[in-house]
Design a protein around this motif. Structure first.
Motif, PDB file in Angstrom:
ATOM      1  N   SER A 169       0.841  -1.201   0.000  1.00  0.00           N
ATOM      2  CA  SER A 169       0.000   0.000   0.000  1.00  0.00           C
ATOM      3  C   SER A 169       0.877   1.252   0.000  1.00  0.00           C
ATOM      4  O   SER A 169       2.076   1.181   0.261  1.00  0.00           O
ATOM      5  N   GLU A 170       0.235   2.377  -0.261  1.00  0.00           N
ATOM      6  CA  GLU A 170       0.963   3.656  -0.268  1.00  0.00           C
ATOM      7  C   GLU A 170       1.575   3.966   1.088  1.00  0.00           C
ATOM      8  O   GLU A 170       2.595   4.642   1.159  1.00  0.00           O
ATOM      9  N   GLU A 171       0.977   3.490   2.149  1.00  0.00           N
ATOM     10  CA  GLU A 171       1.456   3.798   3.497  1.00  0.00           C
ATOM     11  C   GLU A 171       2.649   2.953   3.924  1.00  0.00           C
ATOM     12  O   GLU A 171       3.291   3.254   4.929  1.00  0.00           O
ATOM     13  N   HIS A 172       2.958   1.914   3.191  1.00  0.00           N
ATOM     14  CA  HIS A 172       4.073   1.048   3.593  1.00  0.00           C
ATOM     15  C   HIS A 172       5.393   1.809   3.623  1.00  0.00           C
ATOM     16  O   HIS A 172       5.716   2.547   2.698  1.00  0.00           O
ATOM     17  N   ASP A 173       6.108   1.608   4.699  1.00  0.00           N
ATOM     18  CA  ASP A 173       7.448   2.163   4.845  1.00  0.00           C
ATOM     19  C   ASP A 173       8.413   1.267   4.070  1.00  0.00           C
ATOM     20  O   ASP A 173       8.382   0.050   4.209  1.00  0.00           O
TER      21      ASP A 173
ATOM     22  N   SER B  86       4.166   5.926  -1.003  1.00  0.00           N
ATOM     23  CA  SER B  86       3.548   7.191  -1.400  1.00  0.00           C
ATOM     24  C   SER B  86       4.601   8.231  -1.808  1.00  0.00           C
ATOM     25  O   SER B  86       4.410   8.954  -2.783  1.00  0.00           O
ATOM     26  N   SER B  87       5.702   8.310  -1.085  1.00  0.00           N
ATOM     27  CA  SER B  87       6.743   9.285  -1.431  1.00  0.00           C
ATOM     28  C   SER B  87       7.401   8.950  -2.766  1.00  0.00           C
ATOM     29  O   SER B  87       7.798   9.849  -3.510  1.00  0.00           O
TER      30      SER B  87
ATOM     31  N   VAL C 116       7.768  10.255  -8.649  1.00  0.00           N
ATOM     32  CA  VAL C 116       7.577   9.875 -10.064  1.00  0.00           C
ATOM     33  C   VAL C 116       6.627  10.856 -10.734  1.00  0.00           C
ATOM     34  O   VAL C 116       6.890  11.323 -11.845  1.00  0.00           O
ATOM     35  N   LEU C 117       5.531  11.198 -10.071  1.00  0.00           N
ATOM     36  CA  LEU C 117       4.588  12.156 -10.647  1.00  0.00           C
ATOM     37  C   LEU C 117       5.251  13.513 -10.864  1.00  0.00           C
ATOM     38  O   LEU C 117       5.054  14.142 -11.907  1.00  0.00           O
ATOM     39  N   ALA C 118       6.052  13.973  -9.914  1.00  0.00           N
ATOM     40  CA  ALA C 118       6.764  15.249 -10.061  1.00  0.00           C
ATOM     41  C   ALA C 118       7.766  15.193 -11.202  1.00  0.00           C
ATOM     42  O   ALA C 118       7.868  16.135 -11.986  1.00  0.00           O
TER      43      ALA C 118
END
Length: 88
Positions: free
Chosen positions: A31-35, A76-77, A82-84
């Protein structure tokens, strides 16, 4: 859904598949929250490898040219970076 939300969802799925295949996890379990370090067990070498793969896949400069690997702590980071980079 707007284009940004759709793009983020598509990118998340692609990153889940890439990270899952590389790290040996089921893609849907990431998930996006995974460290990256704590939850996915990534050390700095593995992180550099995966970010380099993403750079090549999405056509932005490789990590040594633009990306600070220490800035990536979560899935998420990585998506945000990638989007940036795609917007450059």
């Amino acid at each position: 859904m707007n284009d940004l939300t759709t793009g983020r969802a598509v990118l998340l799925k692609e990153i889940q598949e890439l990270f899952g295949a590389t790290l040996g996890y089921p893609a849907q379990s990431i998930s996006e929250e995974h460290d990256l370090a704590v939850d996915l067990g990534m050390d700095s070498l593995r992180k550099a490898e995966l970010v380099t793969l993403l750079a090549r896949r999405y056509g932005f400069p490789e990590p040594q040219d633009m990306l600070d690997l220490n800035a990536y702590t979560t899935v998420s980071s990585v998506i945000d970076a990638v989007l940036a980079a795609r917007d450059l």
